[in-house]
Design a protein around this motif. Sequence first.
Motif, PDB file in Angstrom:
ATOM      1  N   ASN A  68      23.999  84.431  61.697  1.00  0.00           N
ATOM      2  CA  ASN A  68      23.447  84.845  62.986  1.00  0.00           C
ATOM      3  C   ASN A  68      23.231  86.352  63.030  1.00  0.00           C
ATOM      4  O   ASN A  68      22.203  86.835  63.514  1.00  0.00           O
ATOM      5  N   TYR A  69      24.233  87.088  62.578  1.00  0.00           N
ATOM      6  CA  TYR A  69      24.145  88.548  62.617  1.00  0.00           C
ATOM      7  C   TYR A  69      22.979  89.038  61.769  1.00  0.00           C
ATOM      8  O   TYR A  69      22.174  89.864  62.208  1.00  0.00           O
ATOM      9  N   PHE A  70      22.878  88.530  60.548  1.00  0.00           N
ATOM     10  CA  PHE A  70      21.813  88.989  59.661  1.00  0.00           C
ATOM     11  C   PHE A  70      20.441  88.486  60.101  1.00  0.00           C
ATOM     12  O   PHE A  70      19.425  89.134  59.839  1.00  0.00           O
ATOM     13  N   ALA A  71      20.400  87.335  60.782  1.00  0.00           N
ATOM     14  CA  ALA A  71      19.126  86.822  61.276  1.00  0.00           C
ATOM     15  C   ALA A  71      18.477  87.808  62.229  1.00  0.00           C
ATOM     16  O   ALA A  71      17.254  88.028  62.185  1.00  0.00           O
ATOM     17  N   GLY A  72      19.276  88.414  63.119  1.00  0.00           N
ATOM     18  CA  GLY A  72      18.713  89.396  64.044  1.00  0.00           C
ATOM     19  C   GLY A  72      18.181  90.615  63.326  1.00  0.00           C
ATOM     20  O   GLY A  72      17.067  91.084  63.605  1.00  0.00           O
ATOM     21  N   THR A  73      18.955  91.147  62.388  1.00  0.00           N
ATOM     22  CA  THR A  73      18.529  92.341  61.649  1.00  0.00           C
ATOM     23  C   THR A  73      17.306  92.051  60.792  1.00  0.00           C
ATOM     24  O   THR A  73      16.330  92.812  60.787  1.00  0.00           O
ATOM     25  N   TRP A  74      17.344  90.945  60.049  1.00  0.00           N
ATOM     26  CA  TRP A  74      16.238  90.607  59.158  1.00  0.00           C
ATOM     27  C   TRP A  74      14.954  90.277  59.927  1.00  0.00           C
ATOM     28  O   TRP A  74      13.859  90.592  59.471  1.00  0.00           O
ATOM     29  N   SER A  75      15.098  89.626  61.086  1.00  0.00           N
ATOM     30  CA  SER A  75      13.892  89.272  61.845  1.00  0.00           C
ATOM     31  C   SER A  75      13.222  90.515  62.420  1.00  0.00           C
ATOM     32  O   SER A  75      12.006  90.523  62.632  1.00  0.00           O
ATOM     33  N   ASN A  79      21.893  77.753  57.171  1.00  0.00           N
ATOM     34  CA  ASN A  79      20.692  77.121  57.732  1.00  0.00           C
ATOM     35  C   ASN A  79      20.636  77.251  59.245  1.00  0.00           C
ATOM     36  O   ASN A  79      19.635  77.694  59.829  1.00  0.00           O
ATOM     37  N   GLN A  80      21.734  76.896  59.911  1.00  0.00           N
ATOM     38  CA  GLN A  80      21.751  76.919  61.365  1.00  0.00           C
ATOM     39  C   GLN A  80      21.714  78.350  61.906  1.00  0.00           C
ATOM     40  O   GLN A  80      21.047  78.633  62.904  1.00  0.00           O
ATOM     41  N   GLY A  81      22.437  79.259  61.240  1.00  0.00           N
ATOM     42  CA  GLY A  81      22.457  80.636  61.696  1.00  0.00           C
ATOM     43  C   GLY A  81      21.081  81.283  61.653  1.00  0.00           C
ATOM     44  O   GLY A  81      20.677  81.977  62.587  1.00  0.00           O
ATOM     45  N   LEU A  82      20.348  81.058  60.574  1.00  0.00           N
ATOM     46  CA  LEU A  82      19.029  81.663  60.448  1.00  0.00           C
ATOM     47  C   LEU A  82      18.004  80.975  61.340  1.00  0.00           C
ATOM     48  O   LEU A  82      17.267  81.633  62.088  1.00  0.00           O
ATOM     49  N   TRP A 113      18.282  78.691  63.991  1.00  0.00           N
ATOM     50  CA  TRP A 113      18.486  78.603  65.434  1.00  0.00           C
ATOM     51  C   TRP A 113      18.462  79.992  66.070  1.00  0.00           C
ATOM     52  O   TRP A 113      17.919  80.185  67.164  1.00  0.00           O
ATOM     53  N   SER A 114      19.021  80.991  65.400  1.00  0.00           N
ATOM     54  CA  SER A 114      18.951  82.352  65.934  1.00  0.00           C
ATOM     55  C   SER A 114      17.505  82.807  66.093  1.00  0.00           C
ATOM     56  O   SER A 114      17.123  83.418  67.092  1.00  0.00           O
ATOM     57  N   VAL A 115      16.699  82.514  65.084  1.00  0.00           N
ATOM     58  CA  VAL A 115      15.310  82.980  65.129  1.00  0.00           C
ATOM     59  C   VAL A 115      14.521  82.239  66.211  1.00  0.00           C
ATOM     60  O   VAL A 115      13.677  82.847  66.889  1.00  0.00           O
ATOM     61  N   THR A 116      14.772  80.952  66.412  1.00  0.00           N
ATOM     62  CA  THR A 116      14.049  80.264  67.488  1.00  0.00           C
ATOM     63  C   THR A 116      14.416  80.842  68.848  1.00  0.00           C
ATOM     64  O   THR A 116      13.572  80.943  69.747  1.00  0.00           O
ATOM     65  N   VAL A 117      15.681  81.225  69.019  1.00  0.00           N
ATOM     66  CA  VAL A 117      16.089  81.887  70.263  1.00  0.00           C
ATOM     67  C   VAL A 117      15.349  83.210  70.427  1.00  0.00           C
ATOM     68  O   VAL A 117      14.776  83.510  71.487  1.00  0.00           O
ATOM     69  N   ILE A 118      15.346  84.025  69.368  1.00  0.00           N
ATOM     70  CA  ILE A 118      14.685  85.334  69.432  1.00  0.00           C
ATOM     71  C   ILE A 118      13.194  85.175  69.705  1.00  0.00           C
ATOM     72  O   ILE A 118      12.597  85.918  70.498  1.00  0.00           O
ATOM     73  N   MET A 119      12.572  84.178  69.079  1.00  0.00           N
ATOM     74  CA  MET A 119      11.132  83.976  69.262  1.00  0.00           C
ATOM     75  C   MET A 119      10.805  83.565  70.697  1.00  0.00           C
ATOM     76  O   MET A 119       9.799  84.013  71.272  1.00  0.00           O
ATOM     77  N   LYS A 120      11.644  82.735  71.301  1.00  0.00           N
ATOM     78  CA  LYS A 120      11.372  82.350  72.685  1.00  0.00           C
ATOM     79  C   LYS A 120      11.596  83.516  73.643  1.00  0.00           C
ATOM     80  O   LYS A 120      10.878  83.658  74.637  1.00  0.00           O
TER      81      LYS A 120
END
Length: 391
Positions: free
Chosen positions: A40-47, A89-92, A94-101
């Motif tokens: 989850n943490y890296f998903a925000g930074t990477w996105s 899988n879930q961290g990347l 689901w985090s990104v779908t939240v950020i995208m919405k």
Amino acid sequence: MLGQERAVLPLLAEQTFHLTAYTASLTYILAFGITKAAANYFAGTWSDRYGRKPVLVAGWLVGLPVPLMLIFAPSWSWVVAANVLLGINQGLTWSVTVIMKIDLAGPQRRGLAMGLNEAAGYLAVAATAMATGYLAAGHGLRPAPFLVGAAYAALGLGLSLMVVRETRGHAHHEATTTAQPTGPTLTSRQIFTRTSFTEPALSSVSQAGLVNNANDGLAWGLFPILFAAHGLTIGQIGVLASLLPAAWGAGQLATGAASDWYGRKPFIVAGMLLQAAALALTALGTTFWIWAIALSLLGAGTAMVYPTLLAAIGDVTHPTWRARSVGVYRLWRDGGFAVGALLSGVIADLYGITTAIWVVAALTAASGLLAAMRMYETHPRTRTHSRRSTP
């Protein structure tokens, strides 16, 4: 992908791999929680750095082997390894779908967007938990239940590649119209500290998310074992395993949008307290119908909390660091899976499952009271109305 495990894996641990210690049988949730929290943490930074869609696709690529590993696992260590991949899988994804919405929804509709996102996910968890429960009852614990997960992984990757569009540009555009001079200069360390500890609303949201998922880790790992010990069939356990995410998912269709009108804080506080009451009822229950009511109430309380926590993050943060703040929040929230698995497993081994439920119920009530005392209302419309109403 989560639903394939909720009814089946606790029984697989006990009946196929003969794990008698609760702490040992919950290692897969511990592994899942730790890796999902980090992802989850890296998903925000990477996105923020590479864009939303590449991170989404990478998450689905990591998830492809998970169902096959669960089907062919010769030892429990394979199940734990599969849940490490599932956590990534879930961290990347689901985090990104939240950020995208959040990218796509304006500030007045974030609660609705989060409600739709979380409802879609947890209604799918519920449907899959019920389906895999019946598949396990009719065809055994393996491989039939996990073939559903294999189909999901293929669909998730295909849709992410072919249909999903990049949304990072929307956040960049919103940043040009949002006046918050301190936002763009924050470092990742400052964002972590602010979200975790120093900013009253963000830190309240982070602790509530952690405790919420701690009680879900308890429900995921120990409730099926508790129900089986009282003589319930695998089919009945599958139904009960689906009720929590079903109420959780369906309720968010209403609670997310309602928080856009009535504010975030009332739903967060009341939701945590309702979860605590539902866990107490679970500890007191001994029959299918009492547990059905308790799990429905637990799902309703979670539905009050889940989308509003995410919407509150969107309310407080600046678009230039919002994705990283969401990642920090989800680091704490999904770390709750690990906390719940470890805490409830140790207590259940020492004093029994019922005692573990009572302890987590008390922690959940304390979390709600802490949010009531520390958190302020974050929604812009509600804050404006409150100021106008003050003499």
